[in-house]
Motif scaffolding. Structure first.
Motif, PDB file in Angstrom:
ATOM      1  N   GLN A 173       7.962   8.830 -27.600  1.00  0.00           N
ATOM      2  CA  GLN A 173       6.871   9.065 -28.474  1.00  0.00           C
ATOM      3  C   GLN A 173       7.260   8.907 -29.772  1.00  0.00           C
ATOM      4  OE1 GLN A 173       5.831  12.841 -26.863  1.00  0.00           O
ATOM      5  NE2 GLN A 173       3.885  11.992 -26.018  1.00  0.00           N
ATOM      6  N   SER A 174       8.541   9.170 -30.479  1.00  0.00           N
ATOM      7  CA  SER A 174       8.961   9.459 -31.759  1.00  0.00           C
ATOM      8  C   SER A 174       9.633   8.334 -32.206  1.00  0.00           C
ATOM      9  CB  SER A 174      10.105  10.568 -31.953  1.00  0.00           C
ATOM     10  OG  SER A 174       9.560  11.629 -31.390  1.00  0.00           O
ATOM     11  N   VAL A 175      10.161   7.378 -31.385  1.00  0.00           N
ATOM     12  CA  VAL A 175      10.772   6.072 -31.878  1.00  0.00           C
ATOM     13  C   VAL A 175       9.868   5.094 -32.977  1.00  0.00           C
ATOM     14  CG1 VAL A 175      11.590   3.736 -31.142  1.00  0.00           C
ATOM     15  CG2 VAL A 175      12.550   5.967 -30.461  1.00  0.00           C
ATOM     16  N   PRO A 176       8.417   4.935 -32.335  1.00  0.00           N
ATOM     17  CA  PRO A 176       7.628   3.843 -33.269  1.00  0.00           C
ATOM     18  C   PRO A 176       7.541   4.407 -34.603  1.00  0.00           C
ATOM     19  CG  PRO A 176       6.734   4.562 -30.844  1.00  0.00           C
ATOM     20  CD  PRO A 176       7.759   5.327 -31.135  1.00  0.00           C
ATOM     21  N   PHE A 177       7.367   5.592 -34.847  1.00  0.00           N
ATOM     22  CA  PHE A 177       7.198   5.900 -36.217  1.00  0.00           C
ATOM     23  C   PHE A 177       8.304   5.848 -36.901  1.00  0.00           C
ATOM     24  CE2 PHE A 177       7.878   9.364 -39.588  1.00  0.00           C
ATOM     25  CZ  PHE A 177       6.931   9.259 -40.250  1.00  0.00           C
ATOM     26  N   ALA A 178       9.644   6.096 -36.652  1.00  0.00           N
ATOM     27  CA  ALA A 178      10.662   5.975 -37.148  1.00  0.00           C
ATOM     28  C   ALA A 178      10.906   4.615 -37.342  1.00  0.00           C
ATOM     29  CB  ALA A 178      11.936   6.636 -36.573  1.00  0.00           C
ATOM     30  N   ALA A 179      10.665   3.613 -36.299  1.00  0.00           N
ATOM     31  CA  ALA A 179      10.987   2.295 -36.391  1.00  0.00           C
ATOM     32  C   ALA A 179      10.245   1.716 -37.585  1.00  0.00           C
ATOM     33  CB  ALA A 179      10.716   1.512 -34.961  1.00  0.00           C
ATOM     34  N   VAL A 180       8.898   1.922 -37.609  1.00  0.00           N
ATOM     35  CA  VAL A 180       7.723   1.320 -38.402  1.00  0.00           C
ATOM     36  C   VAL A 180       8.448   1.806 -40.092  1.00  0.00           C
ATOM     37  CG1 VAL A 180       5.686   1.328 -39.392  1.00  0.00           C
ATOM     38  CG2 VAL A 180       5.903   1.150 -36.995  1.00  0.00           C
ATOM     39  N   THR A 181       8.799   3.249 -40.111  1.00  0.00           N
ATOM     40  CA  THR A 181       9.176   3.509 -41.365  1.00  0.00           C
ATOM     41  C   THR A 181      10.436   2.675 -41.818  1.00  0.00           C
ATOM     42  OG1 THR A 181       8.157   5.867 -40.983  1.00  0.00           O
ATOM     43  CG2 THR A 181       9.867   5.658 -42.624  1.00  0.00           C
ATOM     44  N   LEU A 182      11.206   2.768 -40.872  1.00  0.00           N
ATOM     45  CA  LEU A 182      12.559   1.753 -41.345  1.00  0.00           C
ATOM     46  C   LEU A 182      12.450   0.781 -41.540  1.00  0.00           C
ATOM     47  CD1 LEU A 182      15.143   3.999 -38.683  1.00  0.00           C
ATOM     48  CD2 LEU A 182      14.850   4.146 -41.412  1.00  0.00           C
ATOM     49  N   TYR A 183      11.554  -0.174 -40.917  1.00  0.00           N
ATOM     50  CA  TYR A 183      11.375  -1.538 -41.174  1.00  0.00           C
ATOM     51  C   TYR A 183      10.771  -1.737 -42.490  1.00  0.00           C
ATOM     52  CZ  TYR A 183       8.767  -5.776 -41.166  1.00  0.00           C
ATOM     53  OH  TYR A 183       8.248  -7.184 -41.620  1.00  0.00           O
ATOM     54  N   ALA A 184       9.744  -0.715 -42.880  1.00  0.00           N
ATOM     55  CA  ALA A 184       9.186  -0.855 -44.190  1.00  0.00           C
ATOM     56  C   ALA A 184      10.233  -0.667 -45.293  1.00  0.00           C
ATOM     57  CB  ALA A 184       8.094   0.055 -44.273  1.00  0.00           C
ATOM     58  N   ALA A 185      11.174   0.225 -44.874  1.00  0.00           N
ATOM     59  CA  ALA A 185      12.410   0.181 -46.011  1.00  0.00           C
ATOM     60  C   ALA A 185      13.122  -0.948 -46.010  1.00  0.00           C
ATOM     61  CB  ALA A 185      13.154   1.560 -45.580  1.00  0.00           C
ATOM     62  N   LEU A 186      13.303  -1.659 -44.884  1.00  0.00           N
ATOM     63  CA  LEU A 186      14.096  -2.772 -44.856  1.00  0.00           C
ATOM     64  C   LEU A 186      13.625  -3.881 -45.664  1.00  0.00           C
ATOM     65  CD1 LEU A 186      15.303  -2.758 -41.175  1.00  0.00           C
ATOM     66  CD2 LEU A 186      16.769  -2.373 -43.101  1.00  0.00           C
ATOM     67  N   THR A 207      22.932  -2.213 -46.774  1.00  0.00           N
ATOM     68  CA  THR A 207      21.883  -1.709 -46.407  1.00  0.00           C
ATOM     69  C   THR A 207      21.510  -0.218 -46.306  1.00  0.00           C
ATOM     70  OG1 THR A 207      21.496  -3.834 -45.057  1.00  0.00           O
ATOM     71  CG2 THR A 207      19.942  -2.001 -44.648  1.00  0.00           C
ATOM     72  N   PHE A 208      22.544   0.275 -45.652  1.00  0.00           N
ATOM     73  CA  PHE A 208      22.374   1.710 -45.262  1.00  0.00           C
ATOM     74  C   PHE A 208      22.494   2.575 -46.570  1.00  0.00           C
ATOM     75  CE2 PHE A 208      24.197   5.898 -44.409  1.00  0.00           C
ATOM     76  CZ  PHE A 208      23.491   6.461 -43.513  1.00  0.00           C
ATOM     77  N   PRO A 209      23.591   2.300 -47.498  1.00  0.00           N
ATOM     78  CA  PRO A 209      23.418   3.084 -48.749  1.00  0.00           C
ATOM     79  C   PRO A 209      22.290   2.799 -49.592  1.00  0.00           C
ATOM     80  CG  PRO A 209      25.632   1.704 -48.482  1.00  0.00           C
ATOM     81  CD  PRO A 209      24.867   1.357 -47.450  1.00  0.00           C
ATOM     82  N   MET A 210      21.484   1.952 -49.414  1.00  0.00           N
ATOM     83  CA  MET A 210      20.425   1.689 -50.430  1.00  0.00           C
ATOM     84  C   MET A 210      19.149   2.495 -49.604  1.00  0.00           C
ATOM     85  SD  MET A 210      20.086  -2.309 -51.545  1.00  0.00           S
ATOM     86  CE  MET A 210      18.886  -1.836 -52.526  1.00  0.00           C
ATOM     87  N   LEU A 211      19.268   2.590 -48.233  1.00  0.00           N
ATOM     88  CA  LEU A 211      18.231   3.234 -47.405  1.00  0.00           C
ATOM     89  C   LEU A 211      18.388   4.653 -47.232  1.00  0.00           C
ATOM     90  CD1 LEU A 211      17.169   0.268 -44.947  1.00  0.00           C
ATOM     91  CD2 LEU A 211      16.346   0.791 -47.195  1.00  0.00           C
ATOM     92  N   ARG A 212      19.781   5.312 -47.760  1.00  0.00           N
ATOM     93  CA  ARG A 212      19.827   6.322 -47.320  1.00  0.00           C
ATOM     94  C   ARG A 212      18.687   7.608 -47.557  1.00  0.00           C
ATOM     95  NH1 ARG A 212      25.158   8.973 -47.170  1.00  0.00           N
ATOM     96  NH2 ARG A 212      25.858   6.821 -48.278  1.00  0.00           N
ATOM     97  N   PRO A 213      18.144   7.555 -48.522  1.00  0.00           N
ATOM     98  CA  PRO A 213      16.952   8.491 -48.706  1.00  0.00           C
ATOM     99  C   PRO A 213      15.854   8.482 -47.759  1.00  0.00           C
ATOM    100  CG  PRO A 213      17.337   7.693 -50.882  1.00  0.00           C
ATOM    101  CD  PRO A 213      18.262   6.753 -49.768  1.00  0.00           C
ATOM    102  N   VAL A 214      15.519   7.170 -47.105  1.00  0.00           N
ATOM    103  CA  VAL A 214      14.728   7.162 -46.023  1.00  0.00           C
ATOM    104  C   VAL A 214      15.131   7.530 -44.817  1.00  0.00           C
ATOM    105  CG1 VAL A 214      13.215   5.295 -44.755  1.00  0.00           C
ATOM    106  CG2 VAL A 214      13.794   4.940 -47.168  1.00  0.00           C
ATOM    107  N   PHE A 215      16.142   7.391 -44.588  1.00  0.00           N
ATOM    108  CA  PHE A 215      17.097   7.864 -43.237  1.00  0.00           C
ATOM    109  C   PHE A 215      16.932   9.388 -43.398  1.00  0.00           C
ATOM    110  CE2 PHE A 215      18.895   3.537 -42.520  1.00  0.00           C
ATOM    111  CZ  PHE A 215      19.011   3.646 -41.128  1.00  0.00           C
ATOM    112  N   MET A 216      17.261   9.931 -44.491  1.00  0.00           N
ATOM    113  CA  MET A 216      17.153  11.553 -44.620  1.00  0.00           C
ATOM    114  C   MET A 216      15.953  11.743 -44.312  1.00  0.00           C
ATOM    115  SD  MET A 216      18.069  13.839 -48.189  1.00  0.00           S
ATOM    116  CE  MET A 216      16.536  13.015 -49.028  1.00  0.00           C
ATOM    117  N   LEU A 217      14.969  11.347 -44.653  1.00  0.00           N
ATOM    118  CA  LEU A 217      13.421  11.609 -44.442  1.00  0.00           C
ATOM    119  C   LEU A 217      13.129  11.562 -43.066  1.00  0.00           C
ATOM    120  CD1 LEU A 217      10.422  12.434 -45.229  1.00  0.00           C
ATOM    121  CD2 LEU A 217      10.244   9.725 -45.679  1.00  0.00           C
ATOM    122  N   VAL A 218      13.556  10.308 -42.575  1.00  0.00           N
ATOM    123  CA  VAL A 218      13.281  10.316 -40.837  1.00  0.00           C
ATOM    124  C   VAL A 218      14.164  11.305 -40.146  1.00  0.00           C
ATOM    125  CG1 VAL A 218      13.801   8.610 -38.976  1.00  0.00           C
ATOM    126  CG2 VAL A 218      12.618   7.714 -41.083  1.00  0.00           C
TER     127      VAL A 218
END
Length: 337
Positions: free
Chosen positions: A211-224, A250-261
């Motif tokens: 149930q939780s992977v879809p939201f996290a995946a869409v959020t991370l894809y938008a950040a990518l 990639t990960f250093p640039m998306l660190r704030p998004v990973f923190m949010l997720v």
């Protein structure tokens, strides 16, 4: 006789009329009234944004702050069924918290809750990251199909998804037992998944992750999509592998998004109640009893609403503590970079 040139005299401005000077300098003159109006408009413009958000803030305070304060009050009272009806509760201070924190079963539930949270958050973040990277490499048709499937899975109601999982793992009519038996695993014939503690715990983990992977995946894809392609191309030209590119670019640039997720998944996992209550109600035994389920069991079964509320307050405190520790560690790592 000496010849003298023409004298050049600077022309002085004409003197202002007494009436004009009086209007410009008088406190009640036209210029003074205009400045006062300007100041009033500036003050009104400064208050206007606060007035616009005031209904939202008031609604959030009523829906969030008031229940929390009410829970704090009840947790310091002796509040059972009689007090619920009469409305007259005795103040007992921290006695409910003392009773709760000296209960060995409570600490077993806390340990199980943190285990459930850790397993779910790790699986959700890892799987969501892999799915987001997969979507980024797909073409338009494949990307649309995968995103549509993720949105449909995410939009499924919690109770509906839990009921489907109950059917899947039904001991007699479940498709999981049928598939395993068809593969020659006869030990799974009429196997009662939800009557076995570790099996029920694993099923709930799978359900929450699904149930939780879809939201996290869409959020991370938008950040990518915000990562410049030139950086990844430069890393590949330097000989970096896909994993090295992700870790160093990639990960250093998306660190704030990973923190949010991660923060959102910690909150959602801590408050996972509906799935557990519908599927197992904390059983078998206490194998799937987490802190939210423990609070409801204490409040309803024993009609000790004070202890149940105290357990809820402790749950919020634990969840806040996990987030604070995580934020401090993350900021410390960012300061060292």
């Amino acid at each position: 006789m000496p010849v003298t040139g023409p004298r050049t005299t600077a022309s002085a401005p004409p003197p202002a009329s007494p009436g004009t000077a009086a209007v410009a300098t008088a406190p009640g003159g036209r210029a003074g009234r205009g400045a006062a109006r300007t100041r009033r408009r500036a003050r009104a413009a400064g208050w206007w944004p606060y007035l616009l958000i005031a209904p939202t803030v008031a609604g959030a305070a009523f829906l969030l702050v008031y229940p929390l304060l009410r829970a704090l009050v009840i947790s310091t009272q002796r509040y059972g069924l009689r007090e619920l009806i009469s409305g007259d509760a005795e103040f007992v201070g921290l006695e409910n918290y003392r009773t709760l924190l000296t209960d060995p079963r409570f600490w077993e539930v806390v340990r199980r809750t943190f285990l459930f949270m850790a397993v779910n958050v790790v699986l959700i973040v890892v799987l969501a990251t892999l799915v987001a990277l997969l979507i980024a490499r797909l073409g338009r048709f494949g990307r649309t199909a995968v995103l549509s499937g993720l949105v449909l899975a995410w939009g499924m109601p919690v109770i509906a998804a839990t009921t489907v999982f109950q059917w899947l793992f039904h001991s007699e009519y479940g498709i999981v037992n049928w598939a395993l038996t068809s593969l020659g695993l006869d030990s799974f014939d009429r196997y009662a998944w939800l009557a076995n503690g570790p099996a029920a715990f694993t099923i709930l983990v799978v359900l929450v992750v699904w149930q939780s992977v879809p939201f996290a995946a869409v959020t991370l894809y938008a950040a990518l999509t915000t990562v410049p392609a030139e950086l990844n191309e430069a890393a590949r030209l330097d000989g970096a592998s896909a994993f090295q590119t992700f870790r160093s670019v990639t990960f250093p640039m998306l660190r704030p998004v990973f923190m949010l997720v991660i923060c959102l998944e910690v909150i959602w996992t801590f408050r996972a109640f509906v799935q557990i209550w519908v599927m197992t109600q904390g059983g078998p035994g206490d194998a799937t009893t987490l802190l939210p389920v423990y609070a409801v069991q204490t409040a309803l079964a024993a009609q000790r609403y004070d202890l149940g509320t105290a357990a809820s307050v402790v749950t919020v405190a634990f969840m806040s503590g996990v987030l604070v520790v995580y934020f401090r560690q993350l900021y410390k790592q960012e300061a060292e970079l």
